[in-house]
Design an enzyme around this catalytic site. Structure first.
Site, PDB file in Angstrom:
ATOM      1  N   ARG A 260       0.861  -1.184   0.000  1.00  0.00           N
ATOM      2  CA  ARG A 260       0.000   0.000   0.000  1.00  0.00           C
ATOM      3  C   ARG A 260       0.896   1.233   0.000  1.00  0.00           C
ATOM      4  NH1 ARG A 260      -1.082   2.701   4.502  1.00  0.00           N
ATOM      5  NH2 ARG A 260      -1.079   0.915   5.912  1.00  0.00           N
ATOM      6  N   HIS A 264      -3.254   4.408   4.907  1.00  0.00           N
ATOM      7  CA  HIS A 264      -4.380   3.477   4.994  1.00  0.00           C
ATOM      8  C   HIS A 264      -5.665   4.109   4.471  1.00  0.00           C
ATOM      9  CE1 HIS A 264      -6.984   0.357   6.571  1.00  0.00           C
ATOM     10  NE2 HIS A 264      -7.648   1.256   7.264  1.00  0.00           N
ATOM     11  N   TYR A 273       4.751   5.684  10.923  1.00  0.00           N
ATOM     12  CA  TYR A 273       5.129   4.289  11.150  1.00  0.00           C
ATOM     13  C   TYR A 273       5.883   3.645   9.990  1.00  0.00           C
ATOM     14  CZ  TYR A 273       0.673   3.588   8.609  1.00  0.00           C
ATOM     15  OH  TYR A 273      -0.350   3.635   7.684  1.00  0.00           O
TER      16      TYR A 273
END
Length: 363
Positions: A260, A264, A273
């Protein structure tokens, strides 16, 4: 990092065709070009939807950037009468099933109750609850068996069910229950996991000590890992799995190993992160660039084709922008509609308080 030689791959990162003993795939130049066109147009829809969300026209958007090959490959492996159960990021599969991109925006704007007719497209509405669609798919597959529309040998009748979810759903009870039911009842369902490495901010390494496809063995059906950035491998593996299911061979599990590239959702900040070096390593495996290199070197598709696709993408972008902005704007109270025929008094009070709160604004 899991090495590429553990994955089914038909198209290397540099665009070179790779042979695989179990998944032969012969496509014409126009067919290859069609897959490229699909991926480019779907990526443009994604880009425009993000822009609309940033402009306040959508409440949220779930980007598919980087996952186009997995979705287009799987979507183009389907027959019209197969049934699909998506999660909430399968915009490429929706494209393959004929769902209009503007209609796709309705849910994210709050303008409709799902956006499209699931029966018309054989494509269920998006499911936000993680993993719930796996049980929906298994239930549908149970109906396929009871209707006698699998394992008959009639290609116009035999039906498979394809259900999509991400690596995060592998930790959900619903998904594992679906695996157990599918195996026990030998159902014609293919589980397609887009392992994009991150379940929001949780890396897949904290969920599994082994490749996800190996989890299928414990439930009693085959699992296969495919290079999810390779549209040819995704097509070949999904086509084979669907044929297996239609023929009465029972369930299969596909792990599409991909990434990805965007956060998100548009409400996420993936910089908290993920590292830039990780992103850059996956940019080198871009699925669209990979197929373009192959088309340029190995087919007679010329520069005019790529220019035409780009022109089509520009026109599609305009239609998505204009269509998204023209979608109905619903009132704050709409979320309470279509829940009860006669709403209970306490819910009516909550609705009225919420509508009043929104109307007054937030200080």
């Amino acid at each position: 990092m899991i090495e590429n030689d553990a994955l089914v791959q038909l198209l290397a990162a540099d665009g070179t065709r790779v042979a695989h003993p179990d998944y032969a795939l012969e496509l014409t130049g126009p067919e290859l070009a069609g897959l490229y066109r699909d991926m480019v147009l779907v990526r443009r829809v994604d880009t425009e939807a993000i822009a609309l969300q940033r402009q306040g026209e959508l409440g949220l958007w779930t980007s598919l950037l980087g996952q186009e090959a997995a979705q287009i490959g799987a979507g183009r492996a389907l027959r019209p009468h197969d049934m699909v159960f998506p999660s909430y990021r399968e915009h490429g599969v929706a494209w393959c099933r004929g769902v209009d991109p503007v209609t796709l925006l309705e849910m994210w704007r709050g303008s409709g109750q799902g956006g499209w007719d699931a029966h018309q497209h054989n494509f269920a509405t998006y499911t936000i609850v993680i993993g719930a669609q796996a049980l929906h798919a298994v239930g549908y597959a149970m109906g396929v068996v009871r209707d006698g529309t699998a394992g008959t040998g009639d290609p116009g009748r035999d039906t498979a069910v394809l259900v999509f979810f991400g690596d995060g759903a592998m930790s959900q009870g619903d998904t594992n229950e679906a695996f157990a039911w599918a195996a026990a009842q030998h159902l014609p369902v293919v589980f397609f996991c887009q392992n994009n490495q991150w379940a929001i901010s949780a890396p897949v390494s904290v969920q599994a000590r082994v490749p996800l496809a190996r989890r299928a063995e414990g439930f009693g059906f085959p699992g296969v890992r495919v290079d999810g950035n390779d549209v040819l491998a995704s097509l070949a593996v999904t086509r084979s799995a669907l044929e297996h299911a239609r023929a009465g061979g029972g369930p299969m599990f596909i792990e599409a190993f991909t990434y990805r590239m965007n956060p998100h959702t548009t409400s996420d900040d993936s910089r908290r992160y993920r590292h830039d070096a990780e992103l850059e390593s996956w940019r080198q495996r871009d699925p669209i660039a990979r197929l373009r290199r192959h088309l340029e070197r190995e087919t007679d598709v010329g520069a005019a084709f790529f220019a035409d696709v780009e022109d089509e993408a520009q026109k599609l972008a305009v239609r998505v922008r204009e269509g998204g902005r023209s979608l109905a704007t619903v009132g704050a109270g709409a979320v309470f509609e279509h829940v009860f025929e006669r709403p209970p008094a306490d819910l009516v009070r909550q609705r009225d308080a919420f509508v009043d709160f929104v109307a007054r604004g937030i200080d």
